[in-house]
Design an enzyme around this catalytic site. Structure first.
Site, mmCIF file in Angstrom:
data_model
loop_
_atom_site.group_PDB
_atom_site.id
_atom_site.type_symbol
_atom_site.label_atom_id
_atom_site.label_comp_id
_atom_site.label_asym_id
_atom_site.label_seq_id
_atom_site.Cartn_x
_atom_site.Cartn_y
_atom_site.Cartn_z
ATOM 1 N N ARG A 32 6.638 -10.565 -1.440
ATOM 2 C CA ARG A 32 6.042 -11.901 -1.487
ATOM 3 C C ARG A 32 4.667 -11.882 -0.823
ATOM 4 O O ARG A 32 4.487 -11.275 0.228
ATOM 5 C CB ARG A 32 6.948 -12.909 -0.791
ATOM 6 C CG ARG A 32 8.272 -13.063 -1.491
ATOM 7 C CD ARG A 32 9.127 -14.173 -0.893
ATOM 8 N NE ARG A 32 10.480 -14.081 -1.380
ATOM 9 C CZ ARG A 32 10.887 -14.432 -2.586
ATOM 10 N NH1 ARG A 32 10.018 -14.922 -3.443
ATOM 11 N NH2 ARG A 32 12.145 -14.306 -2.949
ATOM 12 N N ASP A 33 3.714 -12.579 -1.465
ATOM 13 C CA ASP A 33 2.365 -12.702 -0.916
ATOM 14 C C ASP A 33 2.417 -13.578 0.331
ATOM 15 O O ASP A 33 3.106 -14.593 0.349
ATOM 16 C CB ASP A 33 1.445 -13.323 -1.969
ATOM 17 C CG ASP A 33 -0.015 -13.188 -1.635
ATOM 18 O OD1 ASP A 33 -0.447 -13.709 -0.579
ATOM 19 O OD2 ASP A 33 -0.745 -12.570 -2.422
ATOM 20 N N ILE A 34 1.680 -13.179 1.365
ATOM 21 C CA ILE A 34 1.705 -13.956 2.617
ATOM 22 C C ILE A 34 0.833 -15.209 2.535
ATOM 23 O O ILE A 34 0.927 -16.083 3.391
ATOM 24 C CB ILE A 34 1.298 -13.111 3.842
ATOM 25 C CG1 ILE A 34 -0.119 -12.563 3.686
ATOM 26 C CG2 ILE A 34 2.295 -11.987 4.084
ATOM 27 C CD1 ILE A 34 -0.683 -11.946 4.947
ATOM 28 N N ASN A 90 -6.522 -8.502 -10.608
ATOM 29 C CA ASN A 90 -7.939 -8.602 -10.309
ATOM 30 C C ASN A 90 -8.521 -7.192 -10.226
ATOM 31 O O ASN A 90 -7.867 -6.276 -9.741
ATOM 32 C CB ASN A 90 -8.161 -9.324 -8.983
ATOM 33 C CG ASN A 90 -7.598 -10.734 -9.004
ATOM 34 O OD1 ASN A 90 -7.680 -11.421 -10.005
ATOM 35 N ND2 ASN A 90 -7.013 -11.154 -7.908
ATOM 36 N N VAL A 99 -7.615 -6.127 -1.800
ATOM 37 C CA VAL A 99 -6.945 -4.893 -1.382
ATOM 38 C C VAL A 99 -7.165 -3.885 -2.501
ATOM 39 O O VAL A 99 -6.783 -4.145 -3.646
ATOM 40 C CB VAL A 99 -5.440 -5.110 -1.118
ATOM 41 C CG1 VAL A 99 -4.768 -3.789 -0.751
ATOM 42 C CG2 VAL A 99 -5.224 -6.140 -0.017
ATOM 43 N N HIS A 103 -2.575 -3.732 -8.177
ATOM 44 C CA HIS A 103 -1.398 -4.579 -7.999
ATOM 45 C C HIS A 103 -1.454 -5.750 -8.967
ATOM 46 O O HIS A 103 -2.514 -6.162 -9.402
ATOM 47 C CB HIS A 103 -1.267 -5.090 -6.557
ATOM 48 C CG HIS A 103 -2.457 -5.860 -6.069
ATOM 49 N ND1 HIS A 103 -3.638 -5.246 -5.700
ATOM 50 C CD2 HIS A 103 -2.641 -7.186 -5.872
ATOM 51 C CE1 HIS A 103 -4.498 -6.165 -5.296
ATOM 52 N NE2 HIS A 103 -3.930 -7.353 -5.399
ATOM 53 N N HIS A 105 -0.194 -9.747 -9.583
ATOM 54 C CA HIS A 105 0.284 -10.984 -8.971
ATOM 55 C C HIS A 105 1.197 -11.659 -9.983
ATOM 56 O O HIS A 105 0.770 -11.934 -11.113
ATOM 57 C CB HIS A 105 -0.884 -11.931 -8.679
ATOM 58 C CG HIS A 105 -1.882 -11.417 -7.713
ATOM 59 N ND1 HIS A 105 -1.950 -11.840 -6.409
ATOM 60 C CD2 HIS A 105 -2.876 -10.510 -7.863
ATOM 61 C CE1 HIS A 105 -2.943 -11.226 -5.800
ATOM 62 N NE2 HIS A 105 -3.523 -10.411 -6.666
#
Length: 121
Positions: A32-34, A90, A99, A103, A105
């Protein structure tokens, strides 16, 4: 250790920092994204260091395909497929990549406005 190995995601993969991991296998990890941009915001990351999509080569095609399939399988398993979900990657600073490890999302859990909201594809 390569530069990508020292990223935040590399540290999560090596369990040097905690994350809310929702999926993992030998090649991929998802957590999970923070700072979520939707009610559900999960990042899917290959364990092979690749700085960005632009740095990917044809040798990475199968791995990147498995990354997409893992995101879709997670969305189905969590019940998001019927209402819909978005997958975003992205590439580069101007696109919002912060980052430098490839990856995806996965965004879901509410109607998603923005890009593509008014376009029928």
């Amino acid at each position: 250790m390569s530069e990508q190995d020292t990223t935040l995601f590399g540290k999560i993969i090596r369990r040097e920092i905690p994350a809310d991991i929702v999926f993992e296998n030998d090649e991929l990890i998802a957590f999970r994204d923070i700072a979520p941009s939707a009610p559900v915001h999960v990042l899917f990351v290959p364990k092979t260091p690749i700085a960005s999509l632009d740095a990917a080569t044809p040798d990475h095609a199968a791995l990147l395909g498995r990354l997409m399939i893992a995101a879709a399988e997670y969305a189905r398993s969590e019940g998001f497929a019927e209402d819909g979900y978005r997958v975003v990657m992205n590439c580069g600073r101007d696109a919002g990549q912060t980052v430098f490890q490839v990856h995806l999302h996965l965004l879901a859990g509410a109607p998603l406005g923005g890009f593509g909201a008014r376009h029928a594809h």
